[in-house]
Write an enzyme that holds these catalytic residues in place. Structure first.
Site, PDB file in Angstrom:
ATOM      1  N   ASP A  48     -32.491   8.846 -27.557  1.00 20.47           N
ATOM      2  CA  ASP A  48     -33.199   8.181 -28.654  1.00 20.47           C
ATOM      3  C   ASP A  48     -33.183   6.666 -28.422  1.00 20.47           C
ATOM      4  OD1 ASP A  48     -34.075   8.659 -31.708  1.00 20.47           O
ATOM      5  OD2 ASP A  48     -32.927   6.797 -31.550  1.00 20.47           O
ATOM      6  N   TYR A  53     -34.740  -1.816 -29.799  1.00 17.37           N
ATOM      7  CA  TYR A  53     -33.474  -1.835 -29.044  1.00 17.37           C
ATOM      8  C   TYR A  53     -33.603  -2.597 -27.715  1.00 17.37           C
ATOM      9  CZ  TYR A  53     -32.539   2.341 -32.003  1.00 17.37           C
ATOM     10  OH  TYR A  53     -32.404   3.234 -33.020  1.00 17.37           O
ATOM     11  N   LYS A  78     -39.642   4.329 -30.958  1.00 16.63           N
ATOM     12  CA  LYS A  78     -40.064   3.973 -32.324  1.00 16.63           C
ATOM     13  C   LYS A  78     -40.831   2.650 -32.305  1.00 16.63           C
ATOM     14  CE  LYS A  78     -35.509   5.704 -33.604  1.00 16.63           C
ATOM     15  NZ  LYS A  78     -34.621   5.207 -32.554  1.00 16.63           N
ATOM     16  N   HIS A 110     -40.466   3.056 -37.264  1.00 21.21           N
ATOM     17  CA  HIS A 110     -39.027   2.774 -37.342  1.00 21.21           C
ATOM     18  C   HIS A 110     -38.519   2.579 -38.767  1.00 21.21           C
ATOM     19  CE1 HIS A 110     -35.617   1.108 -34.635  1.00 21.21           C
ATOM     20  NE2 HIS A 110     -35.112   1.585 -35.742  1.00 21.21           N
TER      21      HIS A 110
END
Ligand code: A2P
Length: 276
Positions: A48, A53, A78, A110
């Protein structure tokens, strides 16, 4: 009690997702390649990640170099803020190119922040229909956000990824999702370490002979959730995957369910107004 649970769930037509995924939030991009390679070596087949990120490229590189066939791995990413059709299309095509992938298995909005949720979600469904994404879902959506999508006559998301653990069971969101056939994904299932040493978890872990993290992960799986634990430590990565050969008893599940305390260890997105 027999320990076997299904190791995957169907979240959309022809799309099966491993019930344990490896979370990569806050894993430094510099570390991420090695960490994800360790996770794949330990048996995880579901990773994931997210635009936010900043480690999607490293995740994809680790997948590519793992020697595991692409179709045997599942990757989620996302879109950070909802941002409309043109932007989401450009983002996804750019991301796929940077990752060296033909498709992402699951693509999520997200959070309910951003203001153009309906347009963005519709665009993501189109990208799915074009084969760039296999399933579309959301993250951090409360009931009123999910209702907003339903009122716009959009098909329900395949998943809603929310913070979820024995100390935050999100009963209202989970029951809406169950009723509407939306799979629930649990992020921060180890409370980011905050309650991992709670006495009830420790007691059950010693009854079973597993680690405290295993108890929290198994609670999620037996509750019917897809669970996304994180670790950067190779031994813990391996240990956390040991959740399929044993089970929590009904009594132990009841004890864990009694830990509900409305404890958000991240944030509470249900306070965000619907911004279709
Ligand atoms: P580390 O990376 O040093 O293993 P969550 O998944 O809820 O976000 O929690 C992640 C946090 O839990 C990280 O700080 C991680 O630290 C820690 N953690 C992960 N697995 C274990 C484990 N088996 N025992 C103790 N702490 C763990």
């Amino acid at each position: 009690m027999a320990g076997v649970s299904s190791t995957s769930l169907t979240i959309a037509e022809g799309v099966s997702i491993p019930v344990i995924g490896f979370g990569t939030y806050k894993i430094d991009p510099k570390e991420c390649y090695a960490v994800v390679k360790n996770a794949l070596k330990a048996g995880y087949r579901h990773i994931d990640t997210a635009e936010f990120y900043k480690n999607e490229v490293e995740v994809a590189a680790a997948m590519k170099d793992s020697g595991i066939k692409r179709e045997e791995m599942f990757v989620t990413s996302k879109v950070w803020d909802a941002r409309g059709e043109k932007a989401v299309r450009e983002l996804l095509t750019g991301t796929l190119k940077a990752m060296g992938l033909k498709y992402i298995d699951l693509y999520l909005i997200h959070s309910p922040n951003g203001g153009r949720l309906v347009e963005t979600y519709e665009a993501m469904l189109k990208l799915r229909d074009e084969g760039l994404v296999r399933a579309v879902g959301v993250s951090n959506f409360g009931v009123h956000h999910l209702e907003g999508l339903a009122e716009a006559k959009l098909e329900p998301p395949a998943v809603n990824q929310i913070e979820l653990h024995p100390f935050l069971q999100q009963e209202k969101i989970v029951s809406y999702c169950k009723k509407n056939n939306i799979a629930v994904e649990a992020y921060s299932p180890l409370t980011a370490g905050k309650f991992i040493k709670h006495e009830t978890i420790t007691k059950i872990a010693s009854q079973i002979g597993k680690g405290n993290a295993n108890i929290m992960i198994r609670w999620s799986i037996q509750s019917g959730f897809i669970v996304l634990p994180k670790s950067t430590d190779p031994d813990r990565i391996k240990q956390n995957f040991d959740v399929f050969s044993w089970a929590l008893s009904e009594e132990q599940m009841t004890e864990l369910n009694a830990l509900e305390a409305d404890e958000h260890t991240t944030w509470d997105p249900t306070t965000v107004p619907w911004q279709g």
